[in-house]
Enzyme design. Structure first.
Site, PDB file in Angstrom:
ATOM      1  N   ILE A  22      -0.598  10.421  -2.084  1.00  0.00           N
ATOM      2  CA  ILE A  22       0.033   9.147  -2.466  1.00  0.00           C
ATOM      3  C   ILE A  22       1.350   8.931  -1.713  1.00  0.00           C
ATOM      4  CG2 ILE A  22       0.845   7.709  -4.392  1.00  0.00           C
ATOM      5  CD1 ILE A  22      -2.059   8.464  -4.806  1.00  0.00           C
ATOM      6  N   ASP A  44       2.842  12.487  -9.726  1.00  0.00           N
ATOM      7  CA  ASP A  44       4.052  12.878 -10.466  1.00  0.00           C
ATOM      8  C   ASP A  44       3.921  14.264 -11.112  1.00  0.00           C
ATOM      9  OD1 ASP A  44       5.174  10.493  -9.767  1.00  0.00           O
ATOM     10  OD2 ASP A  44       4.910   9.527 -11.703  1.00  0.00           O
ATOM     11  N   ARG A  88      14.822   1.944  -8.576  1.00  0.00           N
ATOM     12  CA  ARG A  88      13.885   1.134  -7.811  1.00  0.00           C
ATOM     13  C   ARG A  88      13.105   0.161  -8.706  1.00  0.00           C
ATOM     14  NH1 ARG A  88      11.106   1.649  -3.001  1.00  0.00           N
ATOM     15  NH2 ARG A  88       9.021   0.844  -3.379  1.00  0.00           N
ATOM     16  N   CYS A 127      13.060   5.914   0.089  1.00  0.00           N
ATOM     17  CA  CYS A 127      13.569   6.790  -0.956  1.00  0.00           C
ATOM     18  C   CYS A 127      13.088   8.202  -0.750  1.00  0.00           C
ATOM     19  CB  CYS A 127      13.239   6.247  -2.329  1.00  0.00           C
ATOM     20  SG  CYS A 127      11.901   7.026  -3.117  1.00  0.00           S
ATOM     21  N   ARG A 153       7.660   3.968   0.804  1.00  0.00           N
ATOM     22  CA  ARG A 153       7.390   3.107  -0.345  1.00  0.00           C
ATOM     23  C   ARG A 153       7.513   1.600  -0.041  1.00  0.00           C
ATOM     24  NH1 ARG A 153       9.834   5.947  -5.624  1.00  0.00           N
ATOM     25  NH2 ARG A 153       8.133   4.829  -6.597  1.00  0.00           N
ATOM     26  N   PRO A 154       6.591   1.079   0.758  1.00  0.00           N
ATOM     27  CA  PRO A 154       6.616  -0.356   1.052  1.00  0.00           C
ATOM     28  C   PRO A 154       6.318  -1.188  -0.188  1.00  0.00           C
ATOM     29  CG  PRO A 154       4.587   0.645   1.883  1.00  0.00           C
ATOM     30  CD  PRO A 154       5.436   1.765   1.349  1.00  0.00           C
ATOM     31  N   ILE A 155       6.662  -2.490  -0.142  1.00  0.00           N
ATOM     32  CA  ILE A 155       6.330  -3.371  -1.270  1.00  0.00           C
ATOM     33  C   ILE A 155       5.506  -4.582  -0.799  1.00  0.00           C
ATOM     34  CG2 ILE A 155       8.274  -2.716  -2.764  1.00  0.00           C
ATOM     35  CD1 ILE A 155       9.430  -5.502  -1.916  1.00  0.00           C
ATOM     36  N   ASP A 156       4.802  -4.372   0.323  1.00  0.00           N
ATOM     37  CA  ASP A 156       4.007  -5.471   0.877  1.00  0.00           C
ATOM     38  C   ASP A 156       2.963  -6.005  -0.106  1.00  0.00           C
ATOM     39  OD1 ASP A 156       3.042  -2.758   1.479  1.00  0.00           O
ATOM     40  OD2 ASP A 156       1.280  -3.783   2.257  1.00  0.00           O
ATOM     41  N   GLN A 157       2.421  -5.157  -0.941  1.00  0.00           N
ATOM     42  CA  GLN A 157       1.378  -5.613  -1.875  1.00  0.00           C
ATOM     43  C   GLN A 157       1.967  -6.469  -3.007  1.00  0.00           C
ATOM     44  OE1 GLN A 157      -1.918  -5.183  -1.107  1.00  0.00           O
ATOM     45  NE2 GLN A 157      -0.917  -4.405   0.733  1.00  0.00           N
ATOM     46  N   LYS A 177       8.594   6.703 -19.579  1.00  0.00           N
ATOM     47  CA  LYS A 177       9.615   6.015 -18.778  1.00  0.00           C
ATOM     48  C   LYS A 177       9.009   4.884 -17.946  1.00  0.00           C
ATOM     49  CE  LYS A 177      10.657   7.751 -14.763  1.00  0.00           C
ATOM     50  NZ  LYS A 177      10.721   7.164 -13.426  1.00  0.00           N
ATOM     51  N   ASN A 178       7.930   5.195 -17.236  1.00  0.00           N
ATOM     52  CA  ASN A 178       7.404   4.207 -16.283  1.00  0.00           C
ATOM     53  C   ASN A 178       6.740   3.019 -16.976  1.00  0.00           C
ATOM     54  OD1 ASN A 178       8.470   5.619 -14.200  1.00  0.00           O
ATOM     55  ND2 ASN A 178       6.564   6.642 -13.624  1.00  0.00           N
ATOM     56  N   ARG A 184      17.125  11.340 -14.833  1.00  0.00           N
ATOM     57  CA  ARG A 184      16.592   9.976 -14.699  1.00  0.00           C
ATOM     58  C   ARG A 184      15.344   9.792 -15.543  1.00  0.00           C
ATOM     59  NH1 ARG A 184      16.657   7.845  -8.597  1.00  0.00           N
ATOM     60  NH2 ARG A 184      15.604   6.195  -9.727  1.00  0.00           N
TER      61      ARG A 184
HETATM   62  C1  EPZ Z   1       4.938   4.326  -9.647  1.00  0.00           C
HETATM   63  O1  EPZ Z   1       5.630   4.060  -8.425  1.00  0.00           O
HETATM   64  C2  EPZ Z   1       5.811   5.263 -10.424  1.00  0.00           C
HETATM   65  N1  EPZ Z   1       7.090   4.626 -10.675  1.00  0.00           N
HETATM   66  C3  EPZ Z   1       5.990   6.576  -9.663  1.00  0.00           C
HETATM   67  O2  EPZ Z   1       6.703   7.460 -10.483  1.00  0.00           O
HETATM   68  C4  EPZ Z   1       4.625   7.160  -9.365  1.00  0.00           C
HETATM   69  O3  EPZ Z   1       4.791   8.297  -8.546  1.00  0.00           O
HETATM   70  C5  EPZ Z   1       3.736   6.146  -8.651  1.00  0.00           C
HETATM   71  O4  EPZ Z   1       3.677   4.916  -9.412  1.00  0.00           O
HETATM   72  C6  EPZ Z   1       2.301   6.627  -8.438  1.00  0.00           C
HETATM   73  O5  EPZ Z   1       1.714   6.912  -9.669  1.00  0.00           O
HETATM   74  C7  EPZ Z   1       7.200   3.762 -11.668  1.00  0.00           C
HETATM   75  O6  EPZ Z   1       6.279   3.466 -12.404  1.00  0.00           O
HETATM   76  C8  EPZ Z   1       8.551   3.176 -11.885  1.00  0.00           C
HETATM   77  P1  EPZ Z   1       2.671   2.759  -6.239  1.00  0.00           P
HETATM   78  P2  EPZ Z   1       5.186   2.854  -7.507  1.00  0.00           P
HETATM   79  O7  EPZ Z   1       3.011   1.361  -5.905  1.00  0.00           O
HETATM   80  O8  EPZ Z   1       4.712   1.753  -8.375  1.00  0.00           O
HETATM   81  C9  EPZ Z   1       1.675   2.480  -1.520  1.00  0.00           C
HETATM   82  C10 EPZ Z   1       8.343   9.029 -11.058  1.00  0.00           C
HETATM   83  O9  EPZ Z   1       8.582  10.205 -10.659  1.00  0.00           O
HETATM   84  N2  EPZ Z   1       2.154   1.081  -1.617  1.00  0.00           N
HETATM   85  O10 EPZ Z   1       1.553   3.019  -7.173  1.00  0.00           O
HETATM   86  O11 EPZ Z   1       6.285   2.592  -6.551  1.00  0.00           O
HETATM   87  C11 EPZ Z   1       2.805   3.479  -1.747  1.00  0.00           C
HETATM   88  O12 EPZ Z   1       3.527   3.726  -0.567  1.00  0.00           O
HETATM   89  C12 EPZ Z   1       7.990   7.937 -10.077  1.00  0.00           C
HETATM   90  O13 EPZ Z   1       8.403   8.695 -12.250  1.00  0.00           O
HETATM   91  C13 EPZ Z   1       2.027   0.236  -0.527  1.00  0.00           C
HETATM   92  O14 EPZ Z   1       1.547   0.641   0.547  1.00  0.00           O
HETATM   93  O15 EPZ Z   1       3.960   3.514  -6.738  1.00  0.00           O
HETATM   94  C14 EPZ Z   1       2.040   4.686  -2.258  1.00  0.00           C
HETATM   95  O16 EPZ Z   1       1.491   5.384  -1.159  1.00  0.00           O
HETATM   96  C15 EPZ Z   1       8.132   8.375  -8.645  1.00  0.00           C
HETATM   97  N3  EPZ Z   1       2.438  -1.070  -0.650  1.00  0.00           N
HETATM   98  C16 EPZ Z   1       0.900   4.085  -3.058  1.00  0.00           C
HETATM   99  O17 EPZ Z   1       0.802   2.719  -2.595  1.00  0.00           O
HETATM  100  C17 EPZ Z   1       2.950  -1.552  -1.802  1.00  0.00           C
HETATM  101  O18 EPZ Z   1       3.291  -2.749  -1.843  1.00  0.00           O
HETATM  102  C18 EPZ Z   1       1.100   4.073  -4.568  1.00  0.00           C
HETATM  103  O19 EPZ Z   1       2.386   3.544  -4.877  1.00  0.00           O
HETATM  104  C19 EPZ Z   1       3.071  -0.708  -2.916  1.00  0.00           C
HETATM  105  C20 EPZ Z   1       2.662   0.609  -2.803  1.00  0.00           C
END
Ligand code: EPZ
Length: 430
Positions: free
Chosen positions: A327, A305, A93, A117, A122-126, A22-23, A397
Site C-alpha cells: 500500500i 497499519d 493529514r 509524509c 500519498r497522492p490525492i488524485d482520486q 481514530k480513522n 497521535r
Molecule cells: C488511510 O489513509 C488511513 N488514514 C491510514 O492510516 C491507512 O494506512 C490507509 O488508509 C490504508 O488503510 C486515515 O484513515 C486517516 P488510502 P489514506 O487513500 O486514506 C493510494 C494510520 O496509521 N492513493 O487508502 O490516506 C495511496 O498512495 C494511517 O492510522 C492514490 O494513489 O490511504 C496508497 O498507496 C496511516 N491516490 C493507497 O492508494 C489517491 O488519491 C491507499 O491509500 C489516494 C490514495
C-alpha cells in the site's frame, strides 16, 4: 521531549479496553459539520489527531463542546469560513476530510494541500477525480486545493485505486449532491462503513458501504444525530501482537472480532491460540513462535497499519518470514531500528525478509511514524534489557494512554522527559 523507557521481558497478562477508532472518528467529526443542528459524537479516542481536528473545526467557526474525554458536541451553524489552513493539515493529514464536508455543504472549500509524509508520497488524485465528477471545479493554487461548484451533481465514479480517503471524501460531498452517485472500486474498511452509518443517521441515503460499490442518493439537508464510533481495530491488533510477542495472555475487550479476522488468522499461523467472544478476543502466546508470509492489502486483506507490528513479532519467530508492503512505499523505516535491537532483516524493494532470532536486546531508538512507533514499543517489551524510544509524539497521535494500558497488563513502561526520570525508572525496576 517525551520518550518511553521500557524494561522488556514481562509477558503481558490481563485485560485491556480498546478505544474508539481514530480513522473512523476523524471522518465522522468532519461529517458532523454538514448540518446546522447539533451532533454528538461519542467513543472518540482521546488522541492528538482527534484533538487537532477538533481545533481545525473550531478554527472555521463551529462550536465544539467537550462533554467528556470521549464525547463531543458540535454545532456548525456558526461556520464563518470554508478555509482550512496548512497549520492543521501539517499536523494531521486527515483534515482533508473537511474538503469533502465543506464542499458538500457550502459548495466551496479551500484546504491546504497535504504534503508528502513519512510513509510515502500519498497522492490525492482520486479525491480530486471524485470531486470533479460531481461537477466541482478543483484548482490548486499557493499550496491550497480550492473547490467551487454552483451545484453538486451525482455521478458514476470509478476509483482507479482502492482508497479509504477518496472513498470517504467523495461520500461526504455526494451525500448532499443532487441525484445519485455510485462509487465503484470503493474501499471496504470498517471505518468507511462507520462513516456511512453516521451520515445515514443524519438523514443521508447511502447504501453498499462495506462492498466495493457504494450508492448514494443525495438529500437536501442533513440533521442532528448522536453517534458512537466503532472500536479501533488497529489498536486492538497492536495489543494482540504485543501479547504474542511477549508470550502473554491478553483479553482484548470492546472490539468487533469480525474486523480482526486477517490479524487473528496470522496469529494462529504463527502458533498463538485465540479465543473469540462477542466483543472481545483473547490472545494466548506460545514459547516458540513460527514464521509466516504476509502481504498488506486493502480490507479485508491484512492491514498496512498492522505491518510493523507483525514484522516485529516475526523478528523473534523461528524461521524465515516474508513481509510485503503493497500500500505505501516507505513503510519499512523502522527496520533499521529493529536491526539495532538485534533483528536479522533485509529489505528488498517492498519486501522484508526476516530471519527470526532467539531474542532482541534493548537499545535507544526512534519512532519513525505512528504504527512503526507502536511496533517498536512491542519490540522493547519483548527485548532483553532497557529500550528508550524517542519521538513518541507519533505514537500519541493514534494510541490513547498507550503506556498506561500496557502497564495495566504488567509491562514495565513509563513516559519520561529527563535523564533523571530514566534513572529513577531503572532503579525502580531493577
Ligand atoms: C488511510 O489513509 C488511513 N488514514 C491510514 O492510516 C491507512 O494506512 C490507509 O488508509 C490504508 O488503510 C486515515 O484513515 C486517516 P488510502 P489514506 O487513500 O486514506 C493510494 C494510520 O496509521 N492513493 O487508502 O490516506 C495511496 O498512495 C494511517 O492510522 C492514490 O494513489 O490511504 C496508497 O498507496 C496511516 N491516490 C493507497 O492508494 C489517491 O488519491 C491507499 O491509500 C489516494 C490514495
Amino acid at each position: 521531549m517525551e520518550q518511553y523507557i521500557i524494561k522488556g521481558g514481562n509477558p503481558l497478562v490481563g485485560e485491556v479496553d480498546i478505544s474508539g477508532a481514530k480513522n473512523a472518528a476523524l471522518a465522522i467529526l468532519a461529517a458532523a459539520i454538514m448540518t446546522d443542528e447539533t451532533v454528538v459524537v461519542d467513543n472518540l479516542p482521546d488522541v492528538r489527531d482527534i484533538n487537532v481536528l477538533l481545533q481545525a473545526i473550531e478554527g472555521i467557526g463551529a462550536i465544539v463542546e467537550r462533554v467528556n474525554r470521549h464525547c463531543v458536541k458540535i454545532n456548525a451553524s456558526t461556520i464563518s469560513s470554508t478555509r482550512v489552513d496548512y497549520e492543521y493539515i501539517r499536523k494531521i493529514r486527515a483534515s482533508y476530510y473537511l474538503l469533502g464536508a465543506l464542499t458538500g455543504r457550502f459548495h466551496e472549500a479551500q484546504v491546504a494541500l497535504p504534503g508528502g509524509c513519512d510513509i510515502g508520497t500519498r497522492p490525492i488524485d482520486q479525491h480530486i477525480k471524485g470531486f470533479k465528477a460531481l461537477g466541482v471545479q478543483v484548482t490548486i493554487e499557493h499550496g491550497m486545493i480550492m473547490t467551487n461548484a454552483e451545484q453538486l451533481e451525482g455521478n458514476h465514479i470509478y476509483l482507479d485505486v482502492v482508497s479509504v480517503g477518496a472513498t470517504i471524501n467523495v461520500m461526504l460531498a455526494a451525500a448532499l449532491a443532487d441525484g445519485a452517485t455510485i462509487i465503484e472500486n470503493a474501499a471496504k474498511e470498517p471505518h468507511v462503513v462507520d462513516v456511512a452509518n453516521m451520515l445515514n443517521s443524519m438523514g443521508a441515503n447511502i447504501k453498499g458501504a462495506g462492498t466495493d460499490v457504494i450508492r448514494i442518493k443525495g438529500v437536501k439537508d442533513l440533521h442532528k444525530t448522536e453517534y458512537s464510533v466503532i472500536p479501533d481495530q488497529i489498536e486492538a491488533g497492536t495489543f494482540m501482537f504485543a501479547a504474542a510477542a511477549t508470550n502473554g495472555n491478553v483479553l482484548v475487550k470492546n472490539v468487533i472480532p469480525k474486523h480482526l479476522e486477517a490479524i487473528t488468522a496470522k496469529l494462529l499461523e504463527i502458533g498463538c491460540a485465540i479465543e473469540e467472544y462477542d466483543d472481545a478476543v483473547r490472545v494466548i502466546g506460545t514459547e516458540q513462535l513460527k514464521s509466516t508470509q504476509v502481504k498488506t492489502l486493502p480490507y479485508p486483506g491484512y492491514p498496512t497499519d498492522m505491518q510493523p507490528q507483525i514484522a516485529v513479532t516475526l523478528a523473534i519467530s523461528q524461521g524465515t518470514s516474508i513481509v510485503t508492503e503493497s500500500i505505501f512505499e516507505n513503510r519499512f523505516k523502522y527496520i533499521a531500528e529493529l536491526v539495532r535491537m538485534g533483528a536479522n532483516i533485509k529489505v528488498e524493494g517492498n519486501t522484508a525478509i526476516i530471519e527470526g532470532v532467539s531474542h532482541l536486546t534493548g537499545a535507544e531508538i526512534n519512532a519513525p511514524d505512528l504504527r512503526a512507533g507502536a511496533a517498536l514499543v512491542i519490540a522493547g517489551l519483548a527485548a532483553e534489557g532497557f529500550t528508550l524510544i524517542d519521538d513518541i509524539v507519533y505514537i500519541q497521535r493514534g494510541y490513547e494512554n498507550f503506556e498506561g494500558k500496557l502497564a495495566g497488563l504488567g509491562a514495565n513502561i513509563e513516559k519520561v522527559t529527563t535523564e533523571k526520570d530514566v534513572q529513577k525508572f531503572k532503579l525502580k525496576v531493577s
